[in-house]
Design a protein around this motif. Structure first.
Motif, mmCIF file in Angstrom:
data_model
loop_
_atom_site.group_PDB
_atom_site.id
_atom_site.type_symbol
_atom_site.label_atom_id
_atom_site.label_comp_id
_atom_site.label_asym_id
_atom_site.label_seq_id
_atom_site.Cartn_x
_atom_site.Cartn_y
_atom_site.Cartn_z
ATOM 1 N N HIS A 1 -8.897 -13.743 -5.078
ATOM 2 C CA HIS A 1 -10.153 -13.331 -4.450
ATOM 3 C C HIS A 1 -10.002 -12.689 -3.075
ATOM 4 C CE1 HIS A 1 -12.406 -15.391 -7.573
ATOM 5 N NE2 HIS A 1 -11.554 -16.401 -7.439
ATOM 6 N N TRP A 2 -8.881 -12.891 -2.429
ATOM 7 C CA TRP A 2 -8.728 -12.384 -1.069
ATOM 8 C C TRP A 2 -7.670 -11.303 -0.970
ATOM 9 C CZ3 TRP A 2 -4.449 -12.975 2.224
ATOM 10 C CH2 TRP A 2 -4.671 -12.526 3.518
ATOM 11 N N LEU A 3 -6.547 -11.495 -1.642
ATOM 12 C CA LEU A 3 -5.459 -10.527 -1.606
ATOM 13 C C LEU A 3 -5.935 -9.214 -2.227
ATOM 14 C CD1 LEU A 3 -2.438 -10.430 -0.792
ATOM 15 C CD2 LEU A 3 -1.889 -10.983 -3.143
ATOM 16 N N PRO A 4 -5.772 -8.100 -1.534
ATOM 17 C CA PRO A 4 -6.271 -6.842 -2.111
ATOM 18 C C PRO A 4 -5.531 -6.498 -3.400
ATOM 19 C CG PRO A 4 -5.010 -6.399 -0.107
ATOM 20 C CD PRO A 4 -5.111 -7.896 -0.261
ATOM 21 N N SER A 5 -6.284 -6.101 -4.414
ATOM 22 C CA SER A 5 -5.651 -5.676 -5.664
ATOM 23 C C SER A 5 -5.491 -4.164 -5.684
ATOM 24 C CB SER A 5 -6.469 -6.135 -6.871
ATOM 25 O OG SER A 5 -7.780 -5.630 -6.790
ATOM 26 N N ASP A 6 -6.307 -3.480 -4.901
ATOM 27 C CA ASP A 6 -6.205 -2.032 -4.777
ATOM 28 C C ASP A 6 -5.772 -1.734 -3.350
ATOM 29 O OD1 ASP A 6 -6.405 0.701 -4.713
ATOM 30 O OD2 ASP A 6 -8.566 0.749 -4.985
ATOM 31 N N SER B 1 0.846 -1.194 0.000
ATOM 32 C CA SER B 1 0.000 0.000 0.000
ATOM 33 C C SER B 1 0.885 1.248 0.000
ATOM 34 C CB SER B 1 -0.910 -0.001 1.231
ATOM 35 O OG SER B 1 -0.180 0.387 2.380
ATOM 36 N N PRO B 2 0.320 2.388 -0.357
ATOM 37 C CA PRO B 2 1.077 3.636 -0.307
ATOM 38 C C PRO B 2 1.605 3.950 1.101
ATOM 39 C CG PRO B 2 -0.909 3.939 -1.608
ATOM 40 C CD PRO B 2 -0.999 2.573 -0.968
ATOM 41 N N LEU B 3 0.974 3.368 2.125
ATOM 42 C CA LEU B 3 1.434 3.585 3.496
ATOM 43 C C LEU B 3 2.528 2.598 3.902
ATOM 44 C CD1 LEU B 3 -2.022 4.257 5.182
ATOM 45 C CD2 LEU B 3 -0.327 5.922 4.391
ATOM 46 N N GLY B 4 2.872 1.677 2.997
ATOM 47 C CA GLY B 4 3.938 0.728 3.272
ATOM 48 C C GLY B 4 3.504 -0.598 3.851
ATOM 49 N N THR B 5 2.196 -0.833 3.981
ATOM 50 C CA THR B 5 1.707 -2.115 4.462
ATOM 51 C C THR B 5 1.826 -3.139 3.343
ATOM 52 O OG1 THR B 5 0.146 -1.006 5.928
ATOM 53 C CG2 THR B 5 -0.266 -3.331 5.463
#
Length: 83
Positions: free
Chosen positions: A75-80, A6-10
């Protein structure tokens, strides 16, 4: 192994020992599924921990694990990973 950052580094991923994930920071690991044999010796993938379906039966555990990983990544891993 797919890593979504993520943009926050997660960092999000389906756990694997391909790399030492601890090098990325503090870990929060949760169960995504269960891969278990049935009475006939075939393998079932139970994705109920992430509100998913049951997959299988599979003749080989390795096939069940591959389908498990593919389903979780699709289906579970966030794509966005926007904040």
């Amino acid at each position: 192994m797919k890593l979504m950052i993520s943009p926050l580094g997660t960092v999000y991923c389906v756990y694997s020992e391909s790399i030492d994930l601890a090098t990325l920071g503090r870990l929060a690991i949760s169960r995504g599924s269960y891969v278990e044999p049935n009475a006939a010796g075939q393998w079932l993938v139970d994705l109920s921990p992430v509100n998913g379906p049951q997959l299988g039966p599979f003749a080989q555990r390795s096939a069940a694990l591959e389908f498990e990983t593919n389903w979780l990544e699709q289906h579970w891993l966030p794509s966005d990973t926007s904040p």
